[in-house]
Design a protein around this motif. Structure first.
Motif, PDB file in Angstrom:
ATOM      1  N   ASP A   1       2.451   0.414  28.819  1.00  0.00           N
ATOM      2  CA  ASP A   1       1.260  -0.171  27.854  1.00  0.00           C
ATOM      3  C   ASP A   1       1.102   0.947  26.512  1.00  0.00           C
ATOM      4  OD1 ASP A   1      -0.049  -2.179  26.079  1.00  0.00           O
ATOM      5  OD2 ASP A   1      -1.278  -2.743  27.810  1.00  0.00           O
ATOM      6  N   ILE A   2       0.872   0.509  25.434  1.00  0.00           N
ATOM      7  CA  ILE A   2       0.397   1.692  24.469  1.00  0.00           C
ATOM      8  C   ILE A   2      -0.459   0.729  23.490  1.00  0.00           C
ATOM      9  CG2 ILE A   2       2.390   1.410  23.025  1.00  0.00           C
ATOM     10  CD1 ILE A   2       1.875   4.376  22.220  1.00  0.00           C
TER      11      ILE A   2
ATOM     12  N   ASN B   1      -0.804  -9.091  12.753  1.00  0.00           N
ATOM     13  CA  ASN B   1      -1.985  -9.899  12.925  1.00  0.00           C
ATOM     14  C   ASN B   1      -2.284 -10.737  11.807  1.00  0.00           C
ATOM     15  OD1 ASN B   1      -2.234  -7.600  14.600  1.00  0.00           O
ATOM     16  ND2 ASN B   1      -3.626  -6.320  13.371  1.00  0.00           N
TER      17      ASN B   1
ATOM     18  N   TYR C   1       9.859  -1.187  16.624  1.00  0.00           N
ATOM     19  CA  TYR C   1       8.355  -1.402  16.132  1.00  0.00           C
ATOM     20  C   TYR C   1       9.113  -1.450  14.530  1.00  0.00           C
ATOM     21  CZ  TYR C   1       5.611  -0.791  19.963  1.00  0.00           C
ATOM     22  OH  TYR C   1       4.934  -0.760  21.384  1.00  0.00           O
TER      23      TYR C   1
ATOM     24  N   ARG D   1     -10.322 -11.004  21.889  1.00  0.00           N
ATOM     25  CA  ARG D   1     -11.098 -10.506  20.901  1.00  0.00           C
ATOM     26  C   ARG D   1     -12.423 -11.226  20.667  1.00  0.00           C
ATOM     27  NH1 ARG D   1      -8.664  -7.107  17.352  1.00  0.00           N
ATOM     28  NH2 ARG D   1     -10.009  -8.047  15.641  1.00  0.00           N
TER      29      ARG D   1
ATOM     30  N   ASP E   1     -11.831  -5.719  19.823  1.00  0.00           N
ATOM     31  CA  ASP E   1     -11.264  -6.020  21.215  1.00  0.00           C
ATOM     32  C   ASP E   1     -12.200  -5.871  22.428  1.00  0.00           C
ATOM     33  OD1 ASP E   1      -8.469  -6.052  20.006  1.00  0.00           O
ATOM     34  OD2 ASP E   1      -8.560  -3.954  19.705  1.00  0.00           O
TER      35      ASP E   1
ATOM     36  N   ILE F   1      -2.383 -12.524  16.900  1.00  0.00           N
ATOM     37  CA  ILE F   1      -1.108 -11.556  16.716  1.00  0.00           C
ATOM     38  C   ILE F   1       0.210 -12.321  16.873  1.00  0.00           C
ATOM     39  CG2 ILE F   1       0.037  -9.276  17.457  1.00  0.00           C
ATOM     40  CD1 ILE F   1      -2.924  -8.413  18.337  1.00  0.00           C
TER      41      ILE F   1
ATOM     42  N   THR G   1       1.831   0.305  11.417  1.00  0.00           N
ATOM     43  CA  THR G   1       1.955   1.658  11.867  1.00  0.00           C
ATOM     44  C   THR G   1       2.848   1.864  13.180  1.00  0.00           C
ATOM     45  OG1 THR G   1       0.119   1.237  13.319  1.00  0.00           O
ATOM     46  CG2 THR G   1      -0.465   2.299  11.264  1.00  0.00           C
TER      47      THR G   1
ATOM     48  N   ALA H   1       0.664  -3.451  20.604  1.00  0.00           N
ATOM     49  CA  ALA H   1       0.631  -3.928  19.478  1.00  0.00           C
ATOM     50  C   ALA H   1       0.223  -5.448  19.740  1.00  0.00           C
ATOM     51  CB  ALA H   1       1.697  -3.763  18.213  1.00  0.00           C
ATOM     52  N   GLU H   2       0.255  -5.999  20.795  1.00  0.00           N
ATOM     53  CA  GLU H   2      -0.167  -7.372  21.069  1.00  0.00           C
ATOM     54  C   GLU H   2      -0.547  -7.534  22.669  1.00  0.00           C
ATOM     55  OE1 GLU H   2       3.209  -9.694  20.370  1.00  0.00           O
ATOM     56  OE2 GLU H   2       4.240  -9.033  21.974  1.00  0.00           O
ATOM     57  N   PRO H   3      -1.285  -8.455  23.063  1.00  0.00           N
ATOM     58  CA  PRO H   3      -1.933  -8.623  24.431  1.00  0.00           C
ATOM     59  C   PRO H   3      -0.449  -8.985  25.277  1.00  0.00           C
ATOM     60  CG  PRO H   3      -3.057  -9.971  23.102  1.00  0.00           C
ATOM     61  CD  PRO H   3      -1.955  -9.542  22.182  1.00  0.00           C
TER      62      PRO H   3
ATOM     63  N   GLY I   1      -3.344   0.802  20.259  1.00  0.00           N
ATOM     64  CA  GLY I   1      -4.013   1.599  18.799  1.00  0.00           C
ATOM     65  C   GLY I   1      -4.399   0.365  17.977  1.00  0.00           C
ATOM     66  N   LEU I   2      -4.999   1.039  16.812  1.00  0.00           N
ATOM     67  CA  LEU I   2      -5.140   0.160  15.660  1.00  0.00           C
ATOM     68  C   LEU I   2      -5.081   1.126  14.423  1.00  0.00           C
ATOM     69  CD1 LEU I   2      -8.992  -1.050  15.612  1.00  0.00           C
ATOM     70  CD2 LEU I   2      -7.827   0.712  17.187  1.00  0.00           C
ATOM     71  N   SER I   3      -4.551   0.393  13.447  1.00  0.00           N
ATOM     72  CA  SER I   3      -4.410   1.298  12.034  1.00  0.00           C
ATOM     73  C   SER I   3      -5.527   1.902  11.530  1.00  0.00           C
ATOM     74  CB  SER I   3      -3.867   0.424  11.104  1.00  0.00           C
ATOM     75  OG  SER I   3      -3.517  -0.859  11.356  1.00  0.00           O
TER      76      SER I   3
HETATM   77  O1  DLL Z   1      -0.956  -2.803  16.359  1.00  0.00           O
HETATM   78  C1  DLL Z   1      -0.696  -0.250  16.304  1.00  0.00           C
HETATM   79  C2  DLL Z   1      -0.006  -0.376  17.498  1.00  0.00           C
HETATM   80  C3  DLL Z   1       1.445  -0.402  17.029  1.00  0.00           C
HETATM   81  C4  DLL Z   1      -0.304  -0.252  18.841  1.00  0.00           C
HETATM   82  C5  DLL Z   1       2.497  -0.262  17.940  1.00  0.00           C
HETATM   83  C6  DLL Z   1       0.388  -0.282  19.732  1.00  0.00           C
HETATM   84  C7  DLL Z   1       2.064  -0.252  19.423  1.00  0.00           C
HETATM   85  P1  DLL Z   1      -2.685  -2.968  14.102  1.00  0.00           P
HETATM   86  O2  DLL Z   1      -1.631  -3.802  13.417  1.00  0.00           O
HETATM   87  O3  DLL Z   1      -3.915  -2.384  13.227  1.00  0.00           O
HETATM   88  O4  DLL Z   1      -2.326  -1.843  14.819  1.00  0.00           O
HETATM   89  O5  DLL Z   1      -3.390  -3.922  15.244  1.00  0.00           O
HETATM   90  C8  DLL Z   1      -4.411  -3.541  16.007  1.00  0.00           C
HETATM   91  O6  DLL Z   1      -3.217  -4.897  17.655  1.00  0.00           O
HETATM   92  O7  DLL Z   1      -6.969  -4.244  17.710  1.00  0.00           O
HETATM   93  C9  DLL Z   1      -5.503  -5.042  19.245  1.00  0.00           C
HETATM   94  O8  DLL Z   1      -6.013  -6.441  19.060  1.00  0.00           O
HETATM   95  C10 DLL Z   1      -4.128  -5.339  19.196  1.00  0.00           C
HETATM   96  N1  DLL Z   1      -3.347  -4.350  20.019  1.00  0.00           N
HETATM   97  C11 DLL Z   1      -2.733  -3.201  19.760  1.00  0.00           C
HETATM   98  N2  DLL Z   1      -2.115  -2.749  20.998  1.00  0.00           N
HETATM   99  C12 DLL Z   1      -2.206  -3.585  21.874  1.00  0.00           C
HETATM  100  C13 DLL Z   1      -2.259  -3.726  23.401  1.00  0.00           C
HETATM  101  C14 DLL Z   1      -1.260  -1.805  15.811  1.00  0.00           C
HETATM  102  N3  DLL Z   1      -1.546  -2.502  23.914  1.00  0.00           N
HETATM  103  C15 DLL Z   1      -4.620  -4.617  17.057  1.00  0.00           C
HETATM  104  N4  DLL Z   1      -2.441  -4.747  23.724  1.00  0.00           N
HETATM  105  C16 DLL Z   1      -5.852  -4.264  18.069  1.00  0.00           C
HETATM  106  C17 DLL Z   1      -3.292  -5.745  23.565  1.00  0.00           C
HETATM  107  C18 DLL Z   1      -3.236  -4.692  21.291  1.00  0.00           C
HETATM  108  N5  DLL Z   1      -3.543  -5.639  22.139  1.00  0.00           N
END
Ligand code: DLL
Length: 436
Positions: free
Chosen positions: A236-237, A340, A137, A329, A305, A335, A143, A215-217, A239-241
């Motif tokens: 799968d993992i 994003n 990542y 969404r 989400d 994404i 993050t 971080a993405e679907p 999260g959001l910042s």
């Molecule tokens: O994407 C944090 C992250 C980093 C999650 C690494 C997992 C791994 P943001 O850049 O703030 O944070 O984007 C958050 O990404 O509201 C979702 O729409 C989307 N998202 C995050 N994880 C998933 C997932 C990171 N596993 C936004 N599946 C969130 C689908 C995801 N969408």
């Protein structure tokens, strides 16, 4: 119960009464803290006639008002922080809906809590302290990189901070360093897998067992492909910042949805139109309340989400509530390669440059497992008679502005005036051809 399979069994396998008890105490504390320390919340609670002492347990959560991304923007950059500058030890940021980023802050305790969340995700994916965790990542304001990195260290494993890019080198490192767990976006995992094939490297030549992708679907089909290509189990993992970063929820051995770290975040699913809280098992918009965060404790944050939460008995032994993969969404956020992007951000870049007409369309595709973005913009009538060289110069200028302002590489194509279809209702700005 085999305790080694959990990072924090006291809560990961707690009964519902314990979970609710922990949540109620922490919610009450958080509500008091934001009321005392964040003007935005004090004003908002006062407006709604709510005093901290009105919140006595998780059952009172729905009395509290929602927080939106726009609130972070209106209080840019640090207006919602609940602690003084001296207590902040890290900043991250993600895309806002227009030019400005959404800035998030952490105290050292927040970083410690977040590392624990990420460590739980690693353990749930079968990682142990003896493993090498390859983190692809991006490191930086995003993050993803630092989130999993700190999780790996917290677990006592070896973090390999490769960050993204230079795929062949990534593969050499995976093989030579003996990495056991790969952390990156699912589309990048596919790309790594395909590049490995091109390089003639068989999955049996690397030591990877698992991957933590988010971080993405991504779909179940994609999971199957990645598992085959890399010879691993793919988890799968989510999260959001704004709420923390990766590790708000994570998948376990069952690979059927993600356990939410309920000792730190209270989830709700609501009807996005009415704001009404929906029962477990009904799909709606995910809302989170942070109950341990010191620096930026957001109350009832609207993630946009769409997902379902349900408290089903899980074969892994965890009792933490599970959420489905987000299926979409409620806004138009895209994404693209893990970044994003809001169409409104691209629009403001185009308009600020004052070179082209405001009629544009974004064409998103996935070619060889990498997302592509083409920005088609109409030329003005004046420009249409311009030399090819001049048109190319403007395309290049827009491309570099998009790269430097949004951090994403796009192809820019100037098209004839009036060639982009007009709509009678909402303009259709996005053509997403990706089959995820
Ligand atoms: O994407 C944090 C992250 C980093 C999650 C690494 C997992 C791994 P943001 O850049 O703030 O944070 O984007 C958050 O990404 O509201 C979702 O729409 C989307 N998202 C995050 N994880 C998933 C997932 C990171 N596993 C936004 N599946 C969130 C689908 C995801 N969408």
């Amino acid at each position: 119960m085999i305790m080694e399979n959990y990072f924090s069994p006291w809560i990961e396998c707690a009964n519902l009464d314990t979970i609710r008890d922990v949540q109620s105490k922490r919610l009450m504390d958080t509500v008091r803290r934001v009321y005392e320390n964040v003007k935005f919340y004090r004003d908002k609670f006062d407006e709604c006639g709510i005093k901290p002492e009105d919140i006595k347990s998780v059952d009172d959560l729905s009395k509290l008002p929602f927080t939106y991304k726009q609130d972070l923007r209106d209080n840019y950059p640090y207006g919602l922080f609940a602690v003084p500058r001296e207590k902040i030890s890290r900043i991250h940021a993600s895309s806002g809906t227009t030019g400005k980023m959404t800035v998030v802050g952490y105290t050292s305790k927040d970083i410690d809590d977040w590392s624990e969340d990420a460590a739980r995700a690693l353990v749930a994916a079968g990682a142990t302290p003896s493993d090498y965790i390859h983190v692809s990542y991006g490191y930086g304001l995003f993050t993803g990189g630092l989130g999993l990195h700190y999780g790996a260290e917290k677990l006592g494993a070896v973090a390999v901070p490769v960050s993204s890019g230079n795929t062949r080198r990534q593969i050499d490192i995976l093989r030579d360093f003996g990495s056991n767990v790969l952390c990156c976006t699912p589309s990048y995992a596919m790309y790594i897998g395909e590049t490995m094939q091109e390089m003639g490297i068989d999955p049996s030549e690397i030591s990877l067992r698992a991957g933590i992708f988010g971080a993405e679907p991504w779909s179940e089909e994609m999971r199957g492909e990645i598992q085959k290509l890399l010879g691993i189990k793919a988890y799968d993992i989510y999260g959001l910042s704004e709420i923390m970063g990766p590790g708000v929820s994570f998948e376990c051995s069952q690979q059927t949805g993600m356990h939410i770290n309920e000792d730190k975040f209270i989830p709700e699913v609501i009807d996005p139109e009415t704001g009404e809280v929906l029962p477990d098992g009904v799909q709606g918009e995910l809302v989170f309340t942070c109950i341990t965060k010191e620096a930026l404790p957001l109350i009832r944050y609207r993630t946009r989400d769409i997902a379902t939460i349900s408290r089903v008995k899980c074969g892994c032994g965890r009792t933490l509530i599970k959420m489905t993969k987000p299926t979409g969404r409620t806004d138009d956020m895209l994404i693209i390669r893990g970044v994003n992007v809001f169409p409104s951000q691209i629009e403001s870049v185009l308009l600020d440059m004052n070179l082209v007409s405001p009629n544009y369309v974004l064409v998103v595709d996935r070619i060889d497992n990498l997302d592509t973005l083409e920005v088609q913009v109409e030329m003005t009538a004046d420009m249409f008679s311009d030399t090819v060289r001049n048109v190319e110069r403007i395309e290049k200028k827009i491309r570099s502005a998009l790269l430097s302002i949004l951090g994403i590489a796009a192809t820019v194509k100037l098209v004839e005036p009036k060639s982009i279809a007009r709509s009678e209702g909402k303009a259709k700005r996005i053509i997403d051809n990706r089959k995820i």
